[in-house]
Design an enzyme around this catalytic site. Structure first.
Site, PDB file in Angstrom:
ATOM      1  N   LYS A  96       0.826  -1.203   0.000  1.00 52.48           N
ATOM      2  CA  LYS A  96       0.000   0.000   0.000  1.00 52.48           C
ATOM      3  C   LYS A  96       0.861   1.254   0.000  1.00 52.48           C
ATOM      4  O   LYS A  96       0.627   2.206  -0.763  1.00 52.48           O
ATOM      5  CB  LYS A  96      -0.941  -0.008   1.201  1.00 52.48           C
ATOM      6  CG  LYS A  96      -1.968   1.127   1.188  1.00 52.48           C
ATOM      7  CD  LYS A  96      -1.577   2.254   2.118  1.00 52.48           C
ATOM      8  CE  LYS A  96      -2.630   3.353   2.104  1.00 52.48           C
ATOM      9  NZ  LYS A  96      -2.390   4.362   3.147  1.00 52.48           N
ATOM     10  N   ASP A 104      -6.267   0.274   0.774  1.00 49.66           N
ATOM     11  CA  ASP A 104      -6.384   0.080   2.220  1.00 49.66           C
ATOM     12  C   ASP A 104      -7.856  -0.192   2.505  1.00 49.66           C
ATOM     13  O   ASP A 104      -8.657  -0.404   1.587  1.00 49.66           O
ATOM     14  CB  ASP A 104      -5.856   1.280   2.995  1.00 49.66           C
ATOM     15  CG  ASP A 104      -6.598   2.578   2.653  1.00 49.66           C
ATOM     16  OD1 ASP A 104      -7.638   2.522   1.965  1.00 49.66           O
ATOM     17  OD2 ASP A 104      -6.138   3.649   3.068  1.00 49.66           O
TER      18      ASP A 104
END
Length: 370
Positions: free
Chosen positions: A269, A288
């Site tokens: 991420k 996320d």
């Protein structure tokens, strides 16, 4: 989609590293700012140079305080100040909706800072043309765009972006900002605007002088070892870490993600954030829990209720790219901004159901960046 004509007259010059305000823990060694505005009255007399980009191309409140960078400060109504390399720059949304810029340092007339500003703002890409394509492929995007136009993706210096997002892991905006300010204050002091101190972002060699113990004392927690480890790993790269990071702009997205994930404290991420906001990987999707919820609510509802595993993260990213194309990261950025409590307040209540409004209240109490 490339803008056919450069709105500024100077050639694009790749940005170096920006600067920022200091944390209360540290004060700058250098004390002599150049041409720095100290109060609101002086700011009113600034001769702002128009960027020739209307609100549909750049709206500052939807670009700077929305999680792309933690180094720019609001220094007035619709006005933000930050550093681009060694240049201290203020941007202001003007009454005619254009954006004006002002450089507080000498040497701006040479065109170097102007070119760096153009590059930093990614102005070679026409946002309005991109959004026309997104509107055509997504009714919800079309509706949101009427209220949230001008949310532009920045093209930051890769080292600065990397360090910021290592700080962001499982953290909230207030703490991230303090950490980034602390590290920024290790760089060369550029001056003060409206009570904020700004610095050129420190070099790798300067960052290497900051110990893990010093970072832990400043409140970095477990991230301290990742900062130290990442700086050491970059300094060990053949040809230098700065050149290595810049070279990632030439790779395919997955290659760039894999390379970034080899650094301490960088997961998929965080790597996607760095790729999107600094490495020209315009279809990078930082997945996320918030982005996953957006996807399962509006794009792939069949995944609702699943666990956010690496496999699901890949499916979410693929779904965004399938829907929005090679600039999917720009579309995702707008959809993410629309979910922020501060921006939801600008939208009609019909956009949100009761369950979402309750969720917003919980997020406000604990605004974490995953």
């Amino acid at each position: 989609m490339k803008r056919p004509k450069n709105p500024l007259t100077q050639p694009i010059i790749p940005p170096s590293t920006p600067q920022q305000q200091s944390n209360t823990i540290l004060r700058p060694i250098s004390k002599k700012p150049r041409n720095i505005l100290q109060n609101s009255q002086q700011l009113l007399t600034v001769n702002w140079t128009p960027l020739n980009a209307g609100k549909s191309e750049l709206y500052l409140p939807l670009t700077f305080p929305t999680g792309q960078t933690f180094r720019w400060k609001q220094t007035g109504p619709l006005q933000y100040t930050g550093s681009i390399g060694s240049h201290l720059v203020s941007l202001k949304q003007l009454e005619n909706h254009d954006v004006g810029y002002f450089c507080h340092n000498d040497g701006f007339a040479s065109g170097e800072a102007e070119g760096a500003l153009f590059d930093f703002l990614n102005m070679g890409i026409s946002l309005s043309e991109l959004w026309e394509e997104f509107r055509a492929s997504d009714e919800r995007f079309c509706q949101l765009a009427e209220y949230l136009e001008g949310a532009r993706v920045l093209r930051q210096d890769p080292l600065e972006c990397l360090i910021q997002f290592v700080c962001s892991s499982n953290n909230n905006i207030q703490r991230i900002t303090k950490m980034v300010d602390f590290l920024s204050s290790k760089g060369r002091f550029l001056g003060s605007v409206e009570g904020f101190d700004f610095f050129e972002f420190p070099t790798l060699d300067r960052l290497a002088l900051v110990s893990e113990a010093e970072l832990r004392e400043a409140g970095f927690g477990y991230r301290a070892k990742y900062i130290v480890g990442t700086v050491a790993a970059l300094r060990a790269k053949p040809g230098g870490g700065v050149n290595w990071l810049a070279s990632l702009r030439k790779l395919e997205l997955q290659e760039a993600i894999d390379a970034l994930c080899s650094l301490p404290g960088v997961g998929p991420k965080v790597a996607a954030c760095i790729a999107l906001f600094s490495l020209d990987q315009h279809h990078a999707i930082p997945v996320d829990t918030h982005v996953w919820q957006i996807a399962t609510r509006y794009i792939i509802p069949e995944l609702a209720g699943t666990r956010l595993t690496p496999k699901i993260c890949n499916r979410v990213a693929d779904a965004f790219v399938s829907k929005y194309g090679k600039y999917a990261g720009w579309a995702q950025t707008l959809l993410f901004i629309a979910e922020l409590p501060s921006q939801k307040a600008l939208l009609p209540s019909s956009f949100w159901d009761t369950k979402e409004r309750i969720s917003d209240k919980l997020e406000i109490k604990n605004p974490e960046v995953n």
